[in-house]
Design an enzyme around this catalytic site. Structure first.
Site, short mmCIF file in Angstrom:
data_model
loop_
_atom_site.label_atom_id
_atom_site.label_comp_id
_atom_site.label_asym_id
_atom_site.label_seq_id
_atom_site.Cartn_x
_atom_site.Cartn_y
_atom_site.Cartn_z
N GLY A 221 46.95 36.49 55.78
CA GLY A 221 45.93 35.93 56.61
C GLY A 221 45.75 34.65 55.97
O GLY A 221 46.36 33.88 55.01
N SER A 222 44.58 34.30 56.29
CA SER A 222 44.05 32.62 56.06
C SER A 222 43.67 32.48 54.75
O SER A 222 43.31 31.41 54.07
CB SER A 222 42.88 32.50 57.14
OG SER A 222 43.30 32.28 58.34
N THR A 223 43.67 33.71 53.72
CA THR A 223 43.26 33.36 52.23
C THR A 223 44.81 32.55 51.83
O THR A 223 44.49 31.88 50.88
CB THR A 223 43.38 34.62 51.55
OG1 THR A 223 44.18 35.24 51.76
CG2 THR A 223 42.08 35.53 52.14
N LYS A 225 45.90 30.10 53.15
CA LYS A 225 45.65 28.65 53.39
C LYS A 225 45.40 28.01 52.11
O LYS A 225 45.58 26.62 52.08
CB LYS A 225 44.79 28.36 54.40
CG LYS A 225 44.99 28.84 55.70
CD LYS A 225 43.92 28.73 56.96
CE LYS A 225 44.57 29.28 58.31
NZ LYS A 225 43.35 29.35 59.19
#
Length: 490
Positions: A221-223, A225
């Site tokens: 997920g957004s980790t 990013k």
């Protein structure tokens, strides 16, 4: 008569030669194979009739062998028989079982624990000359009991994992996976009981035998990013203040699918924002577009610098975190990869090492669980020295990412990880897995930001106690905060 004797002598010589060859083959060439054969009762009794060395945390044994009045001589006991404490450490210690083999540290350090390692040849020679029984070496772990307990308590009854690492050395301070199991039920000497206990665990829901910190792969997920941002800084020529598009939705290239932001919200009233702000509020559309502009090769190369594509040996071998291969990797999949969805997979340990590398000025260290091995006389046989794997990013990039992650905790999606008086650098993640299924909640961080002592990754599977309402900021960040506090107070 002489001819007959010569023929008889030749036959006898051939028989003796055959016997010598067979004996040599059996005792030398096949020795290891025969010793490892699970049907070899003599090997089984030899393994269990040894005072197997303890596994030690902070000077106290969490696994030890105690004498018993059975043909096996010794019984392996985990956490003094305390079932909950044994479960807390089970993903680290593993088990040593009469019928089910061994796992984790019990397996990886087996030759030291049973006293047969090559490094212990002096002890074995002394035992041979003095008639003293073989004793195993003690294996001292890097785990900090206070940090381990904090992670266990903070995760509660939810499925997931927590792993904490010392950024400058790679020492693993906590490794918690839930659900877990009690190794004591597998260590009993009743083959029937041990075999049934193992089958029960194999058939149990949610795979309690899997160490989720290193053995399970999830969409990060957004980790992820953080990695995309690192590629933008290292390879894309951007700075934290670079302005990038941040629309309300992003049309995945070559499709009719629009990617929204969380809750359908706009990231910016102007439709664009700085790279720092995009990470701070975790803007999906900004990072999806950024990934396409950078290209899959740039992100892949950056991910591999952080450890994606290779296993970690801690000493157990981790599952391999993956960024997709170039072949057939279309721009719509590249866009999804930029936000840690689609074909990207990661272990919790891998995401902890991403944060740890940034905390360590860009240098990725080798994570490890075994600190010191001591012989029965408590002399050091082996000590693990910190080892750098590579520079994942430059020091300048690491410092820029640190500041961006600090902003995420101070005023962005990770405010629930704030610790009074301590600057925390972190990143939230909410990873979708399937339509209608609650998302995984992620958080990765390090603290203090100006002198990092601990880096962490937390995952709670399928929304945990919050179910569909879960986000990384609401669910995983508070868990990380509790573990970070324990680590900083040690």
């Amino acid at each position: 008569m002489n001819t007959t004797l010569r023929r008889l002598s030749a036959v006898i010589m051939v028989m003796f030669l055959g016997l010598m060859v067979a004996t040599t083959y059996t005792q030398f060439l096949r020795a290891d194979q025969l010793n490892r054969d699970p049907r070899n009762v003599r090997s089984i009794f030899r393994e269990f009739n040894v005072a197997r060395g303890p596994i030690v945390v902070a000077g106290q044994p969490i696994v030890e062998s105690v004498p018993v009045d059975t043909p096996f001589g010794f019984q392996r006991v985990y956490a003094g028989g305390d079932a909950e404490k044994a479960q807390m450490y089970a993903p680290v210690t593993g088990f040593f079982s009469l019928v089910n083999g061994s796992t984790a540290v019990e397996s990886a350090a087996n030759s030291f624990l049973n006293g047969q390692a090559d490094a212990l040849w002096v002890d074995r020679l002394q035992n041979l000359l003095t008639g003293r029984k073989t004793q195993g070496s003690s294996v001292e772990l890097t785990i900090d009991p206070a940090v381990q307990q904090a992670a266990w308590d903070a995760l509660g009854g939810q499925r997931g994992a927590v792993v904490a690492v010392e950024p400058k050395t790679g020492r693993i301070l906590a490794m918690v996976s839930k659900p877990s199991y009690d190794p004591n039920v597998l260590a009993v000497h009743s083959t029937g009981q041990a075999g049934q206990a193992y089958q029960d665990l194999l058939n149990a829901e949610n795979d309690p035998l899997i160490n989720r910190t290193i053995g399970a792969l999830y969409p990060p997920g957004s980790t992820f990013k953080i990695v995309t941002a690192a590629a933008a800084l290292e390879k894309g020529g951007l700075t934290p203040d670079s302005v990038i598009p941040a629309p309300v939705t992003f049309r995945l290239p070559g499709t009719s699918t629009d990617l929204p932001n969380f809750g359908g919200a706009a990231c910016s009233p102007t439709g664009e924002q700085t790279l720092t702000d995009a990470l701070r509020i975790s803007c999906n559309t900004a990072f999806a577009g950024l990934a396409v502009s950078l290209g899959g090769d740039a992100i892949r190369e950056t991910a591999e610098q952080f450890g994606f594509g290779d296993p970690f040996q801690v000493p157990m071998r981790s599952a391999v975190s993956r960024y997709p291969a170039a072949e057939g990797f279309t721009d719509d999949r590249v866009a999804l990869s930029g936000i840690g969805q689609g074909d990207v997979t990661s272990t919790p340990l891998q995401m902890a090492m991403v944060s740890a590398a940034i905390a360590n000025h860009g240098t990725l260290m080798q994570p490890y669980l075994i600190d010191t091995i001591r012989d029965p006389d408590l002399e050091v046989v082996q000590r693990t020295e910190p080892q750098a794997i590579r520079d994942a990013v430059s020091r300048t990039t690491a410092d820029e990412l640190r500041d961006m992650m600090v902003a995420t905790v101070e005023t962005g999606s990770g405010t629930a990880a704030q610790i009074p008086g301590v600057q925390v650098a972190g990143k939230t993640g909410t990873a979708q897995t399937a339509p209608g299924v609650a998302p995984h909640a992620w958080f990765t961080a390090f603290a203090p930001a100006d002198d990092p002592q601990v880096a962490i990754a937390v995952i709670v599977e399928h929304g945990g106690d919050l179910a569909q309402g879960a986000t990384g900021g609401r669910l995983a960040a508070p868990i990380a905060r509790a573990v970070l506090q324990a680590a900083l107070n040690r």
